[in-house]
Design a protein around this motif. Structure first.
Motif, PDB file in Angstrom:
ATOM      1  N   PRO A  26      34.765  36.886  42.140  1.00 30.19           N
ATOM      2  CA  PRO A  26      35.591  36.104  42.299  1.00 30.19           C
ATOM      3  C   PRO A  26      36.274  36.050  43.851  1.00 30.19           C
ATOM      4  CG  PRO A  26      36.145  37.101  40.295  1.00 30.19           C
ATOM      5  CD  PRO A  26      35.080  37.862  41.066  1.00 30.19           C
ATOM      6  N   LEU A  27      36.308  37.252  44.242  1.00 30.24           N
ATOM      7  CA  LEU A  27      37.096  37.447  45.793  1.00 30.24           C
ATOM      8  C   LEU A  27      35.849  36.949  46.686  1.00 30.24           C
ATOM      9  CD1 LEU A  27      39.138  38.650  47.879  1.00 30.24           C
ATOM     10  CD2 LEU A  27      38.001  40.699  47.741  1.00 30.24           C
ATOM     11  N   LYS A  37      35.992  33.075  46.845  1.00 30.94           N
ATOM     12  CA  LYS A  37      36.970  32.564  47.555  1.00 30.94           C
ATOM     13  C   LYS A  37      36.662  32.651  49.217  1.00 30.94           C
ATOM     14  CE  LYS A  37      39.923  31.757  44.086  1.00 30.94           C
ATOM     15  NZ  LYS A  37      40.362  30.441  44.011  1.00 30.94           N
ATOM     16  N   PRO A  86      42.334  41.923  42.275  1.00 31.50           N
ATOM     17  CA  PRO A  86      42.738  40.488  41.684  1.00 31.50           C
ATOM     18  C   PRO A  86      44.056  39.837  42.377  1.00 31.50           C
ATOM     19  CG  PRO A  86      42.430  42.244  39.932  1.00 31.50           C
ATOM     20  CD  PRO A  86      42.592  42.861  41.133  1.00 31.50           C
ATOM     21  N   THR A  89      42.521  38.199  45.500  1.00 35.04           N
ATOM     22  CA  THR A  89      41.919  36.993  45.144  1.00 35.04           C
ATOM     23  C   THR A  89      42.935  35.961  44.920  1.00 35.04           C
ATOM     24  OG1 THR A  89      39.938  38.188  44.196  1.00 35.04           O
ATOM     25  CG2 THR A  89      40.083  35.977  43.555  1.00 35.04           C
ATOM     26  N   SER A 102      43.996  31.872  46.564  1.00 35.31           N
ATOM     27  CA  SER A 102      43.657  30.466  45.726  1.00 35.31           C
ATOM     28  C   SER A 102      44.664  29.315  46.399  1.00 35.31           C
ATOM     29  CB  SER A 102      44.196  30.882  44.289  1.00 35.31           C
ATOM     30  OG  SER A 102      43.438  31.670  43.752  1.00 35.31           O
TER      31      SER A 102
END
Length: 317
Positions: free
Chosen positions: A222-223, A226, A310, A313, A317
């Motif tokens: 996920p990182l 992004k 997290p 990440t 957002s």
């Protein structure tokens, strides 16, 4: 003096690493030729001809070059480099990038020419004098060669990529016969929508501290999404089976120098640092405040990566 570069490609696309080799070659010689040995690779030759600084592209198009077998490519280079009186030789320098492909071909060329190979140069001081790292990059050696032909592998991260906008001639040449010393059996490749690791501007890398492949995917993918980043890993993470070995960064893996390198759960063994310490900005996350990675990091966060990754990440957002 004229330098010959062995182009790296997949018969359809010229690899960006070749652009870095062109920059190095232009610092070695007045003129640069580029060899494209492949099959059905006219598009690669045309792309090579558009590189600024390339005076001529030599196109050897034949079925025996389709798989890029090192024995056949090396034989083609030898045919060019040891043909007295030819308009295209002899060459004062023969170069390739220090990738798996270049490392496979160049030693064969050097051995057959009876010269020493100069590996992974990072700087050209003169036509016969170069700098290269030794002892995992802790010492920079200055190497001078008196060989008539210098066979050199280039560390791509140490040289800027050559620009496009050139208009070199493409000259088809006779292909040498299949050496018969090896044959192509199969190739297993991985496909990804992420940037290529060796040329990515941003890399997110994970180490043994992640604990498992599942954690690697859950925390780092996920990182990377992004940041539109490539994913990498330390040797410890690869050896533990977290990720495939083509993710490996370090002395025995890929050497990278992105604009941003984020190291998560990587302690910073000297072998890993040798592959990434030239990154422009290094961010390290590790629970051990004394981890060696912090010695090269521009920004360090001491803490639990399972909480911090997290949070990072989410902050993007």
């Amino acid at each position: 003096m004229t330098a010959l570069i062995i182009a790296e490609h997949d018969n359809g696309t010229l690899k960006s690493a070749t652009l870095h080799a062109v920059t190095a070659a232009l610092q070695c010689a007045e003129q640069v030729h580029l060899l494209v040995a492949g099959h059905g690779c006219a598009a690669v030759a045309n792309a090579a001809a558009a590189i600024k600084g390339v005076a001529r592209v030599l196109l050897a198009d034949a079925p025996q070059y389709a798989a890029g077998l090192a024995e056949n490519v090396a034989a083609q280079v030898i045919a060019l480099a040891s043909a007295p009186g030819s308009a295209n030789s002899p060459y004062s320098h023969i170069l390739a990038t220090a990738t798996a492909s270049g490392k496979n071909v160049l030693p064969r060329v050097a051995a057959r020419l009876g010269v020493a190979q100069i590996s992974e140069i990072t700087k050209v001081l003169s036509a016969d004098t170069f700098e290269r790292p030794i002892y995992a990059g802790n010492v920079i050696a200055t190497v001078q060669s008196k060989d008539a032909i210098k066979v050199i592998s280039v560390r791509a991260t140490a040289f800027a990529a050559a620009e496009c906008g050139g208009n070199a001639d493409v000259l088809p040449i006779d292909a040498v016969a299949d050496s018969g010393l090896s044959r192509f059996v199969s190739r297993e490749t991985t496909s990804s929508d992420r940037p290529e690791l060796a040329s990515a501007n941003i890399i997110v890398a994970g180490g043994r501290g992640l604990g498992s492949g599942e954690n690697y995917a859950r925390l780092l993918e996920p990182l990377a999404d992004k940041l539109n980043a490539a994913l990498g890993a330390s040797r410890a993470a690869v050896d533990a089976g977290f990720v495939p070995n083509d993710y490996q960064i370090g002395q025995t893996g890929k050497v990278v120098a992105p604009d941003l390198y984020i190291a998560v759960g990587i302690s910073g063994a000297i072998q890993h640092l040798a592959g990434m310490k030239d990154s422009k900005i290094i961010v390290a996350i590790n629970k051990d405040a004394d981890a060696p990675i912090f010695a090269v990091a521009d920004y360090g966060i001491v803490g639990d990566l399972f909480e911090l990754a997290p949070q990072l990440t989410a902050a993007l957002s």
